[in-house]
Scaffold this motif. Structure first.
Motif, PDB file in Angstrom:
ATOM      1  N   GLY A 235     -57.963  74.193  21.923  1.00  0.00           N
ATOM      2  CA  GLY A 235     -59.356  74.460  21.609  1.00  0.00           C
ATOM      3  C   GLY A 235     -60.136  73.176  21.475  1.00  0.00           C
ATOM      4  N   ASN A 236     -61.456  73.259  21.691  1.00  0.00           N
ATOM      5  CA  ASN A 236     -62.344  72.082  21.615  1.00  0.00           C
ATOM      6  C   ASN A 236     -61.894  70.970  22.557  1.00  0.00           C
ATOM      7  OD1 ASN A 236     -64.006  73.255  19.586  1.00  0.00           O
ATOM      8  ND2 ASN A 236     -62.495  72.687  18.036  1.00  0.00           N
ATOM      9  N   ASP A 237     -61.282  71.355  23.687  1.00  0.00           N
ATOM     10  CA  ASP A 237     -60.847  70.414  24.724  1.00  0.00           C
ATOM     11  C   ASP A 237     -59.743  69.470  24.263  1.00  0.00           C
ATOM     12  OD1 ASP A 237     -62.610  71.473  26.619  1.00  0.00           O
ATOM     13  OD2 ASP A 237     -64.253  70.190  25.931  1.00  0.00           O
ATOM     14  N   VAL A 238     -59.038  69.820  23.205  1.00  0.00           N
ATOM     15  CA  VAL A 238     -57.911  69.025  22.718  1.00  0.00           C
ATOM     16  C   VAL A 238     -56.620  69.633  23.244  1.00  0.00           C
ATOM     17  CG1 VAL A 238     -56.617  68.304  20.663  1.00  0.00           C
ATOM     18  CG2 VAL A 238     -59.121  68.217  20.668  1.00  0.00           C
ATOM     19  N   TYR A 239     -55.689  68.776  23.660  1.00  0.00           N
ATOM     20  CA  TYR A 239     -54.400  69.211  24.191  1.00  0.00           C
ATOM     21  C   TYR A 239     -53.272  68.504  23.443  1.00  0.00           C
ATOM     22  CZ  TYR A 239     -56.889  71.225  28.181  1.00  0.00           C
ATOM     23  OH  TYR A 239     -57.730  71.976  28.967  1.00  0.00           O
ATOM     24  N   THR A 240     -52.154  69.216  23.324  1.00  0.00           N
ATOM     25  CA  THR A 240     -50.947  68.667  22.708  1.00  0.00           C
ATOM     26  C   THR A 240     -49.925  68.347  23.784  1.00  0.00           C
ATOM     27  OG1 THR A 240     -51.240  69.877  20.641  1.00  0.00           O
ATOM     28  CG2 THR A 240     -49.015  69.130  21.145  1.00  0.00           C
ATOM     29  N   ILE A 241     -49.352  67.144  23.692  1.00  0.00           N
ATOM     30  CA  ILE A 241     -48.225  66.760  24.543  1.00  0.00           C
ATOM     31  C   ILE A 241     -47.033  66.452  23.645  1.00  0.00           C
ATOM     32  CG2 ILE A 241     -47.307  65.097  26.202  1.00  0.00           C
ATOM     33  CD1 ILE A 241     -50.153  64.570  27.143  1.00  0.00           C
ATOM     34  N   VAL A 242     -45.927  67.120  23.875  1.00  0.00           N
ATOM     35  CA  VAL A 242     -44.648  66.766  23.268  1.00  0.00           C
ATOM     36  C   VAL A 242     -43.850  66.039  24.343  1.00  0.00           C
ATOM     37  CG1 VAL A 242     -42.542  67.638  22.190  1.00  0.00           C
ATOM     38  CG2 VAL A 242     -44.740  68.746  21.712  1.00  0.00           C
TER      39      VAL A 242
ATOM     40  N   LYS B 150     -51.863  63.785  20.813  1.00  0.00           N
ATOM     41  CA  LYS B 150     -53.018  64.630  21.123  1.00  0.00           C
ATOM     42  C   LYS B 150     -53.951  63.862  22.065  1.00  0.00           C
ATOM     43  CE  LYS B 150     -52.248  68.009  18.003  1.00  0.00           C
ATOM     44  NZ  LYS B 150     -52.147  69.454  18.291  1.00  0.00           N
ATOM     45  N   ILE B 151     -54.483  64.574  23.056  1.00  0.00           N
ATOM     46  CA  ILE B 151     -55.452  63.987  23.967  1.00  0.00           C
ATOM     47  C   ILE B 151     -56.652  64.915  24.065  1.00  0.00           C
ATOM     48  CG2 ILE B 151     -53.680  62.741  25.261  1.00  0.00           C
ATOM     49  CD1 ILE B 151     -53.899  64.833  27.451  1.00  0.00           C
ATOM     50  N   LYS B 152     -57.818  64.354  24.450  1.00  0.00           N
ATOM     51  CA  LYS B 152     -59.052  65.144  24.545  1.00  0.00           C
ATOM     52  C   LYS B 152     -59.612  65.051  25.951  1.00  0.00           C
ATOM     53  CE  LYS B 152     -63.454  66.066  22.187  1.00  0.00           C
ATOM     54  NZ  LYS B 152     -63.112  67.455  21.811  1.00  0.00           N
ATOM     55  N   LEU B 153     -59.968  66.208  26.491  1.00  0.00           N
ATOM     56  CA  LEU B 153     -60.509  66.322  27.844  1.00  0.00           C
ATOM     57  C   LEU B 153     -61.989  65.982  27.866  1.00  0.00           C
ATOM     58  CD1 LEU B 153     -60.172  67.463  30.829  1.00  0.00           C
ATOM     59  CD2 LEU B 153     -60.892  69.656  29.868  1.00  0.00           C
TER      60      LEU B 153
END
Length: 561
Positions: free
Chosen positions: A521-528, A545-548
């Motif tokens: 949500g809110n253009d935030v992504y999780t990378i493991v 965490k990264i943001k688009l």
């Protein structure tokens, strides 16, 4: 008297040791502190400046970037020069204005008898301060010279032509200790690569933070019995729960470290925050049995090692499918993991919540055979990930340690980690190598793409996140997580790489495999992700965490149209 003299002698040695240590520490402070930057202005040109850091792009319109940098240069302000124009001598003169006496730090490429590169020859005002002082991808070794200029406006390199780089401008009264940093030749890094946030283009993703240490490490709860840690697999999110299916490099206590890669398991772990993880079960267990012949022979155990488990929910069948890799393992021949086969299994529990299984095997969907190509090599088929495009399914499959021709089978393999596409009308298969697998996809990176996982961005662009290759074990690869974009899911663009260490403490030496790109949500992504700390046998797991950037996303879509 003899004892007293011996006592005085020992005191002298102790004093001398402390003096040498103190001097060494002083020299280290000099070596490891940045030189003091002096202000300057670029006059009458459109040349931009850049901050001298690792991954900085030092030439405008170029992908060449810094991969090694002396600490003295860290944080200085350099000038982006147009690479091609300086190489062919059509450049606009570089004019700089100084408010005080300065020393300009010029990087000279050590390419002898080559008119494309500037040579200082007998210039008396140039002092060599850092031999091999930086490494720039795809370019020759760099010696850094300090050239003094008085206050005022000056043309840098007014008469000579040829490529050089301006790495910084420092105050004239700097205490400079000349030394050889012994950094490697930039031509070992080939080709150049684009790092998010360091090139002339705007980044699609911004690193916004994450855990500054592993989320699963040696000694953590539920990690007992996993000698070598983790590598590869996938994380998915169902409701508010993350489900991770990593390859557990289990090995055995008291058995050599390499056996961690043979006696593997596929575990099922869960978490509510992608930070605190609990192991739920074992999905698959490898035999750990070494091969008895050097070829792809049914006498060998073809499930000796199991890797790269990819869960995919089949909405039509209303159940989870798992795709995974099984290897033959030879103890002496490189690569030891050979003749990979992709298996499919499915959960015996229907519905989205049946992700934990148990699972039953449904057979092999892809293996070495008559439609294999030499580029798949001794290791292929080495991974598989399916994704839907319209009413068809495509799957990235990979190969590694390629044969130049089938005459090299089964032992004479080269280097390279490649991917190509298979296609099917359903997740069950049959799967066929697209275009009969004649050539791998080299538009992403010409020599290394491993374990891509595909999803879609909000505007429909397909994105594959993958292991960009190690800097280690004799390889000079980006050592970062990479991603590539596609409009149609078939044609894939050039890779960009994510510099996680710019916002997260770098606890790893070698970055390895991303397990997911999960929208929060809110253009935030999780990378493991998995990575390697060379001080440990155990390979830990991290999270970031990264943001688009939606504006960049739309511009990338237009570029692909």
């Amino acid at each position: 008297m003899i004892q007293k003299s011996k006592y005085i002698y020992y005191l002298f040695l102790i004093f001398l040791s402390f003096s040498v240590l103190a001097q060494g520490q002083k020299n280290d402070r000099i070596k490891n502190s940045s030189w003091q930057s002096a202000p300057f202005e670029v006059v009458n040109s459109n040349y931009k400046t850049f901050k001298m850091t690792q991954y900085a792009h030092v030439f405008s319109g170029s992908k060449h970037n810094v991969v090694r940098i002396a600490p003295e240069l860290q944080g200085l302000k350099g000038v982006e020069l147009p690479l091609d124009k300086y190489k062919n001598g059509t450049n606009t003169p570089l004019k700089l204005k100084f408010k005080e006496p300065v020393q300009v730090l010029i990087g000279i490429f050590q390419e002898k008898n080559n008119a494309e590169y500037l040579q200082l020859n007998n210039q008396t005002n140039a002092k060599l301060v850092l031999e091999n002082g930086a490494t720039i991808t795809g370019l020759p070794p760099i010696n850094v010279y300090a050239i003094s200029f008085p206050k005022g406006t000056h043309i840098i390199n007014p008469e000579r032509k040829g490529l050089f780089t301006v790495l910084g401008v420092i105050k004239n009264n700097q205490q400079i200790v000349s030394r050889n940093t012994e950094f490697p030749d930039g031509k070992l890094w080939n080709p150049t690569f684009i790092v998010e946030g360091f090139s002339d283009e705007k980044p699609l993703f911004e690193i916004i933070g994450g855990e500054n240490k592993p989320v699963i490490d040696e000694g953590f709860p539920d990690a007992e019995g996993i000698q070598g840690g983790f590598e590869g697999g996938r994380v998915v999110k169902v409701g508010d729960t993350y489900h991770m299916f990593p390859t557990e490099r289990a090995g055995e206590k008291g058995v050599e470290m390499y056996y961690d890669r043979v006696k593997t398991k596929i575990g099922h772990w869960t978490s509510k925050d992608a930070i605190h993880w609990k192991r739920q079960s074992t999905i698959l267990q490898a035999s750990g049995t070494y091969a008895i012949t050097e070829d792809d022979n049914p006498m060998n155990d073809r499930r000796a090692a199991i890797w790269s488990y990819m869960p995919v929910f089949n909405e039509k069948a209303n159940k989870w499918y798992g795709y995974y890799l099984a290897y033959t393992v030879h103890k002496e021949i490189q690569p030891n993991h050979s003749f990979g086969r992709i298996w499919r299994c499915e959960s015996t529990v229907d519905g989205i919540n049946g992700i934990g299984g148990p699972y039953k095997d449904m057979g092999i969907i892809m293996e070495p055979g008559l439609d294999s190509q030499p580029w798949e090599g001794r290791q292929g088929v080495a991974s598989f990930f399916p994704y839907q495009v319209g009413d068809k399914w495509f799957g990235f499959y990979s190969g590694a340690y390629p044969f130049e021709s089938w005459a090299d089978y089964p032992k004479k393999s080269g280097k390279g980690w490649f991917v190509a596409l298979a296609e099917s009308n359903s997740l069950e298969g049959p799967w066929h190598r697209l275009n009969k697998g004649l050539e791998p996809i080299k538009t992403i990176h010409p020599s290394f793409v491993e374990n891509p996982i595909v999803s879609q961005l909000p505007n429909g662009l397909y994105i594959a996140i993958f292991d960009g290759g190690p800097e280690g074990w004799g390889h000079h690869l980006p050592n970062m997580i990479g991603y590539t974009l596609s409009k149609d899911g078939i044609n894939w663009g050039e890779a960009r790489y994510l510099p996680i260490e710019t916002k997260v403490d770098k606890w790893w030496d070698i970055m390895r495999t991303p397990l997911c790109l999960i929208p929060e949500g809110n253009d935030v992504y999780t990378i493991v992700y998995n990575a390697i700390d060379l001080k440990k046998r155990f390979h830990p797991t991290g999270m970031v965490k990264i943001k688009l950037n939606r504006e960049v996303m739309e511009s990338r879509l237009k570029e692909l149209e």
